[in-house]
Design a protein around this motif. Structure first.
Motif, PDB file in Angstrom:
ATOM      1  N   PRO A   1       0.773  -1.214  -0.129  1.00 46.56           N
ATOM      2  CA  PRO A   1      -0.089  -0.226  -0.078  1.00 46.56           C
ATOM      3  C   PRO A   1       0.824   1.373  -0.017  1.00 46.56           C
ATOM      4  CG  PRO A   1       0.119  -0.792   2.128  1.00 46.56           C
ATOM      5  CD  PRO A   1       0.845  -1.792   1.236  1.00 46.56           C
ATOM      6  N   GLY A   2       1.521   1.471  -0.994  1.00 46.17           N
ATOM      7  CA  GLY A   2       2.438   2.870  -1.220  1.00 46.17           C
ATOM      8  C   GLY A   2       1.661   3.960  -1.277  1.00 46.17           C
ATOM      9  N   TRP A   3       2.241   4.793  -1.042  1.00 51.34           N
ATOM     10  CA  TRP A   3       1.569   6.388  -1.102  1.00 51.34           C
ATOM     11  C   TRP A   3       0.909   6.628  -2.598  1.00 51.34           C
ATOM     12  CZ3 TRP A   3       3.535  11.424  -2.983  1.00 51.34           C
ATOM     13  CH2 TRP A   3       4.461  11.306  -3.689  1.00 51.34           C
TER      14      TRP A   3
ATOM     15  N   HIS B   1      -2.821   5.857  -2.155  1.00 52.41           N
ATOM     16  CA  HIS B   1      -3.535   6.593  -1.383  1.00 52.41           C
ATOM     17  C   HIS B   1      -4.408   7.424  -2.024  1.00 52.41           C
ATOM     18  CE1 HIS B   1      -4.396   8.964   2.267  1.00 52.41           C
ATOM     19  NE2 HIS B   1      -3.915   8.105   3.028  1.00 52.41           N
TER      20      HIS B   1
ATOM     21  N   SER C   1      -0.924  12.189   4.456  1.00 55.49           N
ATOM     22  CA  SER C   1      -1.529  11.489   5.855  1.00 55.49           C
ATOM     23  C   SER C   1      -0.717  10.466   6.384  1.00 55.49           C
ATOM     24  CB  SER C   1      -2.807  11.180   5.782  1.00 55.49           C
ATOM     25  OG  SER C   1      -3.398  10.331   6.886  1.00 55.49           O
ATOM     26  N   PRO C   2      -0.552  10.329   7.841  1.00 55.34           N
ATOM     27  CA  PRO C   2       0.181   9.087   8.431  1.00 55.34           C
ATOM     28  C   PRO C   2      -0.832   8.029   8.371  1.00 55.34           C
ATOM     29  CG  PRO C   2      -0.292  10.571   9.914  1.00 55.34           C
ATOM     30  CD  PRO C   2      -0.500  11.437   8.837  1.00 55.34           C
ATOM     31  N   ALA C   3      -2.102   8.178   8.266  1.00 53.72           N
ATOM     32  CA  ALA C   3      -3.009   7.141   7.992  1.00 53.72           C
ATOM     33  C   ALA C   3      -3.330   6.487   6.610  1.00 53.72           C
ATOM     34  CB  ALA C   3      -4.018   7.315   8.708  1.00 53.72           C
ATOM     35  N   TYR C   4      -3.154   5.277   6.495  1.00 59.11           N
ATOM     36  CA  TYR C   4      -3.428   4.857   4.955  1.00 59.11           C
ATOM     37  C   TYR C   4      -4.856   4.901   4.537  1.00 59.11           C
ATOM     38  CZ  TYR C   4      -3.402   2.040   0.829  1.00 59.11           C
ATOM     39  OH  TYR C   4      -3.435   1.622  -0.502  1.00 59.11           O
TER      40      TYR C   4
ATOM     41  N   THR D   1       4.852   6.884   2.703  1.00 52.68           N
ATOM     42  CA  THR D   1       4.885   5.514   2.060  1.00 52.68           C
ATOM     43  C   THR D   1       5.392   4.769   3.066  1.00 52.68           C
ATOM     44  OG1 THR D   1       4.744   4.591  -0.100  1.00 52.68           O
ATOM     45  CG2 THR D   1       6.877   5.536   0.681  1.00 52.68           C
TER      46      THR D   1
ATOM     47  N   TYR E   1       3.052   3.352   5.592  1.00 50.39           N
ATOM     48  CA  TYR E   1       2.179   2.371   5.200  1.00 50.39           C
ATOM     49  C   TYR E   1       2.673   1.204   4.772  1.00 50.39           C
ATOM     50  CZ  TYR E   1       0.118   7.077   3.736  1.00 50.39           C
ATOM     51  OH  TYR E   1      -0.341   8.508   3.549  1.00 50.39           O
ATOM     52  N   ILE E   2       3.935   1.092   4.153  1.00 52.40           N
ATOM     53  CA  ILE E   2       4.465  -0.005   3.936  1.00 52.40           C
ATOM     54  C   ILE E   2       4.953  -0.735   5.262  1.00 52.40           C
ATOM     55  CG2 ILE E   2       6.525  -1.130   2.738  1.00 52.40           C
ATOM     56  CD1 ILE E   2       4.444  -0.169   0.647  1.00 52.40           C
TER      57      ILE E   2
END
Lengths: 412, 412
Positions: free
Chosen positions: A262-264, A267, A274-277, B142, B145-146
């Motif tokens: 789930p890379g940026w 998103h 955001s720090p939350a995915y 990222t 998230y990763i």
């Protein structure tokens, strides 16, 4: 294979077939000579597609203008940011997908991990008792290695079996199935509609690897209800060495696609940082990190050769090419010298012919020296790939004739 | 920031500093004008590095000759197959690594997954009670998230905390720690030697993200005993948009590196096409699928600008540039209009300056219109990156002056 004398008949037949070939004009879109301008009969497009003529100028523009002059502005002004989906939509019709379901990026191996983990997760969500991952046993090796990793990371059990044994083996414990559409070695075409239907009948998810089929024959992802698919773009799609791969996620499954990467870029609001995915909607959810723009835009340009091409016409020519090759081999090659391991049945044949002979390694070396380029797969397979957009029937006849000469000389 | 009148002093100082700059000649190696040939003060090399002048010709050769004429032969004849390790060895000295420990390929995000999963697996192997993954809380998103995905896939528990709190938080349950060397937003340089030592003291593994430090300051991976590191190549390494990232695996850990992405390129005998996975020795073990050759070889050419460059000289110039920028901002910018969020302490400063102001988005738009290119990070940060190989002191003075003009006009 017979001892029939060499006659001029195959050459005449090749000329007739080329004259009637509605795709023959596409050949001019590719660079096909060698470094000295000499003719090469290139039958390795199933490993690395030839260079489409317009790619160098486009890539020069990307590098010199978009990167060199605009730099960071190009992420918006030159459409870099949306390239993975845009190029995906260019691939979509070639594999029978409506827009918005294909995204380009990463290697095939990385996309196999995304697809298989996501498929297992969906199956588990349906029913936690679904613990098994099935893989066709003659898979291109990386698919098997990555599938084993996906199984290890998700706690699934992996089992390899023949592709045609899958319909009889899927059941209530099956989570997902990973199958190669065309076998990289033998060129066998697996039954995508039948296997997918059987997998669905069992309540599991089907992941297809299209590396050796996309661009050579109709895939019909939407038509056959495939769940997830991956493929490379450097074989029949001519995207260039190591060009980014693609991932297909069927539209109705996209909200459930739960990526292990789930890379940026996947998103919902990547620049919100955001720090939350929170995953994006749509095929974008299959993106990971910053897309590799130079390779991606070379691929985008390469795909323009498909404009106006009907994949059914490609398939018809592909079968005509492989049929003709087999007839020419029959004519030119000493009897018993090679054994064809590719199915003769059209319904089970991809766009390559694999011939087994004990000295395949040396034979291929000599063929390449004589300007006929296929490849060798250990221990004993000569592999010849036929790319309908640029392979002519004259190429095919020439390749079989040179093969016959080499084999006759080596036997003598 | 003061209300001091604008004097010609900063310009004279810039001229002196440029005259004394031993790296000033490197500027000629880059394309720095815009599409009309106009001067651009490009302070966004921390997002996308400028184009090195020799890249277009090299890339044209790769496309037209290596792909176009040699095609499949280039995997051996043009050294394509070994490019990931070869280009890795070009990056190695820039990050303080001996050869054989850096491999290039995939995106930074994908490499974060490899490194973090591998680190957790090594820690578990040491002691199954090691269940915790720590991540710096201001990480580039990222990575977070990763890392969360890596924790989920391995059953680890993830916790975010300030980088400077890590030494006090690691313990017998810590498996691995992921830290950004330089904070992407504030430009704060984290204490790589100290944090790494504390992580090792606790028996855990340290993974560093070098995206915002490599090429701007010495990293000293070998010297400080870093376990694993990742980084991109399109910022201070100027490899091009989305150029492949790299992975460092310390030599003595390579035999234990257990990748979640065991693609066929990392196999001990990739062309054996064995169904059983057996990892290669060395940095090659970090490879996955077929390398993206066009981007990889553009990067390789881009790295030639580093020939003969001493990274200590780069760091000295970087600090001189950021110091000078802060002095020029003091001179040119209306007092109280911006707040510097980058540490003034050299030991804690990377190669960028981040200034906070409420209307940062509009201010950056206007700066770009006037030929001063930095970037805006929501909600209120102006980010200016200083690339020692091509940023001049005159650029710095000009940027601060235009910033002062824009801010004064907007306040008026």
């Amino acid at each position: 294979m017979s001892d029939a004398p060499r006659t001029p008949r195959p050459r005449e037949e090749a000329a007739k077939l080329d004259a009637a070939d509605e795709l023959s004009g596409k050949r001019e879109d590719f660079v096909l000579a060698d470094e000295n301008g000499e003719r090469v009969v290139y039958l390795d497009g199933n490993s690395l597609g030839a260079l489409p003529r317009t790619v160098p100028a486009r890539l020069a523009e990307v590098v010199e203008h978009e990167w060199g002059r605009l730099r960071i502005r190009s992420w918006t002004e030159s459409g870099w940011w949306t390239a993975p989906e845009r190029v995906g939509d260019r691939i979509a019709p070639i594999v029978g997908a409506a827009p918005g379901q294909v995204v380009v990026g990463d290697s095939t191996s990385v996309n196999v991990l995304k697809a298989v983990v996501a498929a297992i997760r969906m199956a588990r969500e349906d029913n936690p008792a679904r613990t098994d991952l099935l893989v066709d046993e003659t898979t291109f090796p990386t698919d098997g290695y990555i599938a084993a990793s996906a199984a290890r990371l998700t706690g699934a059990a992996i089992r390899a079996l023949p592709a045609d044994g899958i319909p009889g083996s899927v059941g209530p414990r099956t989570a997902a199935v990973l199958v190669n559409h065309v076998d990289y070695r033998t060129g066998e075409l697996h039954d995508l509609p039948g296997i997918t239907a059987a997998v669905h009948e069992a309540g599991a998810y089907a992941v297809w690897d299209l590396c050796h089929s996309a661009g050579a024959l109709p895939v019909g992802l939407d038509e056959h209800g495939v769940d997830l698919a991956v493929g490379c773009t450097y074989k029949y799609l001519n995207g260039g060495p190591g060009a980014p791969a693609y991932l297909y996620v069927r539209r109705d499954l996209q909200p459930r696609f739960d990526s292990p990467l789930p890379g940026w870029n996947s998103h919902a609001d990547p620049f919100g940082m955001s720090p939350a995915y929170e995953p994006a909607d749509g095929a974008v959810r299959g993106r990971v990190g910053t897309p590799d723009i130079l390779s991606m835009l070379a691929l985008e340009e390469a795909l323009t050769v498909w404009d106006g091409v009907d994949i059914e016409a490609v398939r018809a020519k592909s079968l005509a090419l492989t049929d003709f090759f087999l007839r020419c081999v029959e004519t030119h090659v000493p009897a018993g010298r090679v054994e064809c391991v590719t199915p003769v049945d059209h319904a089970r044949r991809g766009s390559q012919i694999a011939l087994r002979c004990p000295d395949a390694g040396e034979v291929m070396e000599e063929l390449i020296r004589r300007g006929v380029v296929g490849d060798f797969r250990r221990p004993d397979v000569l592999r010849f790939g036929f790319t309908p957009l640029y392979t002519s029937f004259a190429d095919v006849e020439h390749a079989a004739r040179v093969l016959g000469e080499v084999l006759a000389e080596r036997a003598a």
